[in-house]
Design a protein around this motif. Structure first.
Motif, PDB file in Angstrom:
ATOM      1  N   GLY A 254      26.533  42.624  31.225  1.00 11.99           N
ATOM      2  CA  GLY A 254      26.514  41.237  31.652  1.00 11.99           C
ATOM      3  C   GLY A 254      26.972  40.350  30.514  1.00 11.99           C
ATOM      4  N   LEU A 255      27.630  39.241  30.851  1.00 12.37           N
ATOM      5  CA  LEU A 255      28.083  38.291  29.849  1.00 12.37           C
ATOM      6  C   LEU A 255      27.359  36.973  30.052  1.00 12.37           C
ATOM      7  CD1 LEU A 255      31.963  38.891  29.810  1.00 12.37           C
ATOM      8  CD2 LEU A 255      30.251  39.804  28.240  1.00 12.37           C
ATOM      9  N   ALA A 256      27.143  36.259  28.956  1.00 10.37           N
ATOM     10  CA  ALA A 256      26.450  34.972  29.056  1.00 10.37           C
ATOM     11  C   ALA A 256      27.256  33.970  29.857  1.00 10.37           C
ATOM     12  CB  ALA A 256      26.174  34.436  27.649  1.00 10.37           C
ATOM     13  N   SER A 257      28.564  34.031  29.753  1.00  3.49           N
ATOM     14  CA  SER A 257      29.436  33.143  30.523  1.00  3.49           C
ATOM     15  C   SER A 257      30.681  33.903  30.930  1.00  3.49           C
ATOM     16  CB  SER A 257      29.813  31.906  29.695  1.00  3.49           C
ATOM     17  OG  SER A 257      30.512  32.288  28.519  1.00  3.49           O
ATOM     18  N   ALA A 258      31.243  33.514  32.069  1.00  4.48           N
ATOM     19  CA  ALA A 258      32.425  34.204  32.581  1.00  4.48           C
ATOM     20  C   ALA A 258      33.640  33.874  31.722  1.00  4.48           C
ATOM     21  CB  ALA A 258      32.673  33.792  34.029  1.00  4.48           C
ATOM     22  N   PRO A 259      34.426  34.879  31.330  1.00  6.72           N
ATOM     23  CA  PRO A 259      35.623  34.602  30.526  1.00  6.72           C
ATOM     24  C   PRO A 259      36.674  33.876  31.348  1.00  6.72           C
ATOM     25  CG  PRO A 259      35.598  36.897  31.210  1.00  6.72           C
ATOM     26  CD  PRO A 259      34.287  36.314  31.647  1.00  6.72           C
ATOM     27  N   TYR A 260      37.391  32.979  30.709  1.00  5.40           N
ATOM     28  CA  TYR A 260      38.491  32.269  31.383  1.00  5.40           C
ATOM     29  C   TYR A 260      39.522  31.881  30.339  1.00  5.40           C
ATOM     30  CZ  TYR A 260      40.602  29.633  35.211  1.00  5.40           C
ATOM     31  OH  TYR A 260      41.443  29.198  36.219  1.00  5.40           O
ATOM     32  N   PRO A 261      40.778  32.235  30.521  1.00  5.89           N
ATOM     33  CA  PRO A 261      41.335  32.890  31.699  1.00  5.89           C
ATOM     34  C   PRO A 261      40.734  34.278  31.927  1.00  5.89           C
ATOM     35  CG  PRO A 261      43.064  32.007  30.271  1.00  5.89           C
ATOM     36  CD  PRO A 261      41.798  31.927  29.508  1.00  5.89           C
ATOM     37  N   HIS A 262      40.658  34.650  33.193  1.00  3.96           N
ATOM     38  CA  HIS A 262      40.103  35.947  33.541  1.00  3.96           C
ATOM     39  C   HIS A 262      41.169  37.038  33.440  1.00  3.96           C
ATOM     40  CE1 HIS A 262      42.258  35.448  37.318  1.00  3.96           C
ATOM     41  NE2 HIS A 262      41.609  34.313  37.548  1.00  3.96           N
ATOM     42  N   LEU A 263      40.767  38.270  33.701  1.00  2.00           N
ATOM     43  CA  LEU A 263      41.699  39.396  33.679  1.00  2.00           C
ATOM     44  C   LEU A 263      42.848  39.166  34.661  1.00  2.00           C
ATOM     45  CD1 LEU A 263      39.165  42.375  33.668  1.00  2.00           C
ATOM     46  CD2 LEU A 263      40.565  41.598  31.743  1.00  2.00           C
ATOM     47  N   PRO A 264      44.017  39.781  34.414  1.00  2.00           N
ATOM     48  CA  PRO A 264      45.150  39.605  35.334  1.00  2.00           C
ATOM     49  C   PRO A 264      44.822  40.089  36.745  1.00  2.00           C
ATOM     50  CG  PRO A 264      45.862  40.635  33.285  1.00  2.00           C
ATOM     51  CD  PRO A 264      44.367  40.623  33.261  1.00  2.00           C
ATOM     52  N   VAL A 265      45.259  39.323  37.731  1.00  2.00           N
ATOM     53  CA  VAL A 265      45.098  39.686  39.143  1.00  2.00           C
ATOM     54  C   VAL A 265      46.478  39.665  39.791  1.00  2.00           C
ATOM     55  CG1 VAL A 265      44.045  39.110  41.363  1.00  2.00           C
ATOM     56  CG2 VAL A 265      42.775  38.700  39.227  1.00  2.00           C
ATOM     57  N   LEU A 266      46.861  40.791  40.392  1.00  2.83           N
ATOM     58  CA  LEU A 266      48.098  40.903  41.161  1.00  2.83           C
ATOM     59  C   LEU A 266      47.726  41.113  42.619  1.00  2.83           C
ATOM     60  CD1 LEU A 266      50.042  43.427  38.882  1.00  2.83           C
ATOM     61  CD2 LEU A 266      50.239  40.941  38.864  1.00  2.83           C
ATOM     62  N   ALA A 267      48.398  40.413  43.532  1.00  4.85           N
ATOM     63  CA  ALA A 267      48.062  40.535  44.951  1.00  4.85           C
ATOM     64  C   ALA A 267      49.328  40.565  45.790  1.00  4.85           C
ATOM     65  CB  ALA A 267      47.163  39.382  45.399  1.00  4.85           C
ATOM     66  N   SER A 268      49.275  41.308  46.882  1.00  5.67           N
ATOM     67  CA  SER A 268      50.378  41.344  47.839  1.00  5.67           C
ATOM     68  C   SER A 268      49.850  40.976  49.218  1.00  5.67           C
ATOM     69  CB  SER A 268      51.016  42.734  47.892  1.00  5.67           C
ATOM     70  OG  SER A 268      50.102  43.695  48.384  1.00  5.67           O
ATOM     71  N   ASN A 269      50.705  40.322  49.992  1.00  6.56           N
ATOM     72  CA  ASN A 269      50.405  39.932  51.375  1.00  6.56           C
ATOM     73  C   ASN A 269      49.376  38.810  51.432  1.00  6.56           C
ATOM     74  OD1 ASN A 269      49.907  39.605  54.089  1.00  6.56           O
ATOM     75  ND2 ASN A 269      49.127  41.684  54.432  1.00  6.56           N
ATOM     76  N   VAL A 270      49.847  37.598  51.609  1.00  9.67           N
ATOM     77  CA  VAL A 270      48.955  36.441  51.718  1.00  9.67           C
ATOM     78  C   VAL A 270      48.810  35.960  53.154  1.00  9.67           C
ATOM     79  CG1 VAL A 270      49.445  35.715  49.353  1.00  9.67           C
ATOM     80  CG2 VAL A 270      50.831  34.795  51.239  1.00  9.67           C
ATOM     81  N   ASP A 271      49.205  36.777  54.129  1.00  9.40           N
ATOM     82  CA  ASP A 271      49.094  36.374  55.537  1.00  9.40           C
ATOM     83  C   ASP A 271      47.643  36.138  55.926  1.00  9.40           C
ATOM     84  OD1 ASP A 271      51.777  36.478  55.952  1.00  9.40           O
ATOM     85  OD2 ASP A 271      51.773  38.313  57.150  1.00  9.40           O
ATOM     86  N   LEU A 272      47.343  34.950  56.403  1.00 14.34           N
ATOM     87  CA  LEU A 272      46.009  34.665  56.912  1.00 14.34           C
ATOM     88  C   LEU A 272      45.755  35.464  58.187  1.00 14.34           C
ATOM     89  CD1 LEU A 272      43.578  32.608  56.365  1.00 14.34           C
ATOM     90  CD2 LEU A 272      44.567  31.304  58.266  1.00 14.34           C
ATOM     91  N   LEU A 273      46.773  35.546  59.054  1.00 13.18           N
ATOM     92  CA  LEU A 273      46.645  36.187  60.363  1.00 13.18           C
ATOM     93  C   LEU A 273      47.843  37.087  60.614  1.00 13.18           C
ATOM     94  CD1 LEU A 273      45.704  32.952  62.358  1.00 13.18           C
ATOM     95  CD2 LEU A 273      44.091  34.699  61.565  1.00 13.18           C
TER      96      LEU A 273
END
Length: 411
Positions: free
Chosen positions: A216-235
């Motif tokens: 556990g960390l006392a506070s969340a790091p920011y910037p956070h770890l890299p996030v890669l995502a594909s497909n942003v379709d809501l529906l």
């Protein structure tokens, strides 16, 4: 304008050409001629779900469309790539499924999944990433170039006390803490998972702990770890009468939770799939290579993107068309662009997510309210980009329209 798309368009040129060359697999396949019209100067970017199929059933108009697109010898008359925001399957499996449904041989390098352009993100390929989604996750990740991935199930097995929503899955005793699990260096989101609560919890644990979910960390790091995502379709559209939740809905949940917990915005190193400009550049390059393998010397000038979702298909095609126009302006100023396409025309069909207003449809919202924006947070609301160049009944009508525009015979 979506800042991520613009950024991807700036940094990717050399990388995406190399990756698309690998994906295209210049294997010397023979495809046959385009007919009496001479070599084509146009090509198709066809969506799959809601355009060619609903679930695992073919839409009848798709068969009619491919009777025009495929010669009697079983070869395409013009370049075609299939651009889908799905990703929970292997590229060659999707190609086999399309081959069986459409009645001609679809090659794997004609299928662009939502995550296919992630081959370009080589700066992350050596990182140890938590991967979320379903289906052949590890195989897909490795095919994209990611060498060290950890699935949500593997992380849950290493830290069973993290997943406690489902009482039946909670450990009956408290296991000893682990300190031998290597740190996770980023998150790879390839598609909607099955157990959303587990994936949401463990992804948050990784981000809040800087990749060490057993601590556990006392506070969340920011910037956070890299996030890669594909497909942003809501529906998206399957067999049901109403649209189903897509990966964009899962991302919306993750973003909302992260913002609520930390007070900050979740940031992405990259978003791929439609409507990302990077995905359309990737598709354009594959079309060009497909034409070269056929021996068609004329450059592919006009792209026709056929889809059923105004937010992903129409928005993406129009965004790419705007990008091409700016590229032409730059070329006129002495800043050449490496590819030859001049336009990307959006064609919206009525066999999927989009439904044209009928006689019994409700009128405009009271007070002049705009309809809800179904696009991702990182793609700005621009109503003009969601207006299709053409609205047609189905993909067969779309092919007829394009052939007429291009002066091709309706064989």
């Amino acid at each position: 304008m979506a800042a991520l798309c613009e950024a991807a368009a700036r940094w990717a040129p050399g990388l995406w050409r190399r990756a698309a060359r690998a994906a295209a697999g210049l294997g010397g396949r023979r495809f046959g001629s385009g007919g009496a019209q001479g070599p084509p100067t146009f090509g198709f970017l066809l969506d799959i779900d809601g355009v060619l199929v609903r679930g695992h059933s073919i839409i009848p108009a798709a068969r009619e469309a491919f009777r025009r697109l495929v010669s009697p010898q079983g070869q395409l008359r013009v370049p075609v790539v299939f651009v889908t925001n799905a990703g929970n399957m292997l590229q060659h499996s999707r190609a086999q499924e399309l081959s069986a449904l459409l009645g001609f041989q679809v090659e794997p390098d004609q299928v662009i999944l939502a995550h296919s352009p992630m081959k370009l993100f080589s700066q992350h390929h050596e990182r140890r990433l938590l991967v979320s989604g379903q289906g052949p996750l590890v195989e897909n990740a490795r095919a994209l170039g990611f060498k060290h991935v950890v699935t949500v199930d593997e992380l849950r097995a290493a830290f069973p006390v993290l997943d406690v929503v489902d009482l039946a899955r909670r450990p009956k005793t408290t296991p000893l803490p682990r300190n031998d699990f290597p740190a996770i260096e980023g998150v790879l989101l390839l598609g909607e998972p099955v157990r959303w609560e587990t994936s949401l919890q463990l992804i948050m644990d990784v981000l809040l702990s800087d990749g060490n979910p057993g601590t556990g960390l006392a506070s969340a790091p920011y910037p956070h770890l890299p996030v890669l995502a594909s497909n942003v379709d809501l529906l998206w559209m399957a067999e049901a009468k109403m649209p189903r939740f897509g990966h964009g809905t899962f991302l919306l949940c993750l973003e909302a939770i992260y913002r609520k917990v930390t007070g900050r915005e979740l940031r992405y190193e990259g978003l791929t799939g439609k409507p990302s400009i990077l995905t359309y550049r990737y598709a354009e390059d594959l079309l060009r290579r497909q034409a070269a393998r056929r021996g068609w010397a004329a450059p592919i000038r006009n792209l026709y993107a056929v889809g059923d979702n105004p937010m992903s298909d129409v928005y993406g095609a129009n965004l790419f068309h705007r990008y091409l126009q700016r590229g032409r302006e730059g070329a006129e100023e002495g800043k050449p662009r490496p590819l030859a396409a001049q336009s990307c025309v959006s064609i919206l069909v009525c066999t999927g997510v989009y439904r044209p207003p009928g006689p019994g449809s409700p009128g405009p919202a009271q007070g002049g309210e705009e309809p809800p924006f179904h696009g991702h947070r990182d793609f700005s609301l621009s109503p003009g980009l969601m207006e299709a160049s053409h609205v047609v009944r189905d993909v067969h009508e779309a092919v007829r329209l394009v052939f007429q525009k291009e002066g091709w015979a309706l064989e």
